[in-house]
Design a protein around this motif. Structure first.
Motif: not given
Length: 170
Positions: A100-110
């Protein structure tokens, strides 16, 4: 835009080539309820880090789904397992790798960390991604594809395969 990386360097059971395995994986994602909108050209890439493994076939696909990133990653891992992937050692040869490379530009650290934490370091992701979404920007750094490609280690080997066209919707 939901983007995944696809790769194989062993081919699945039954004697399929890595490219055939990647194509079959896209169809398996469709059967798993994901809509595969389009994919990049396939590229042949040297293993990263360099090793004596066979070269990989890699590409990037755009998906549509209502699943959360966690649920989507679960589906990707199930499809990998269906193709015979067993996770043992990092960077080992593999039948199928779905990231999973990118999900609608989401930024997650978990987990799942978004965007994929090493995508900006990998020619086998960035060159196919440029095929598919030349205007894409890294959600954390804001850098565009061309800028990220210029920063790659020039020792990474990659070349397009076959007729070089992107796919129509699957």
């Amino acid at each position: 835009m939901i983007l995944i990386g696809i790769g194989s360097n062993l081919g699945a059971a039954g004697g399929t080539t890595p490219r055939e395995t990647c194509e079959a994986a896209l169809h398996a994602l469709g059967r798993a309820g994901l809509q595969v909108l389009r994919r990049s050209r396939w590229f042949e890439t040297a293993p990263v880090p360099m090793s004596d493994q066979p070269w990989f076939v890699n590409g990037v696909a755009e998906l549509s789904t209502e699943l959360t990133p966690d649920a989507l990653l679960d589906v990707l891992h199930r499809v990998e397992a269906d193709f015979g992937r067993v996770r043992r050692v990092m960077n080992e040869a593999r039948v199928l790798d779905l990231d999973l490379l990118d999900y609608d530009g989401a930024v997650r650290d978990a987990a799942p960390v978004l965007p994929h934490p090493r995508l900006h370091q990998r020619a086998f992701v960035l060159l196919p991604l440029k095929d598919l979404a030349p205007g894409w920007r890294h959600p954390r750094s804001g850098k565009g594809i061309d800028e990220l490609i210029k920063q790659l280690d020039p020792a990474q080997e990659i070349r397009p395969l076959g007729n070089g066209t992107t796919s129509p919707p699957l």
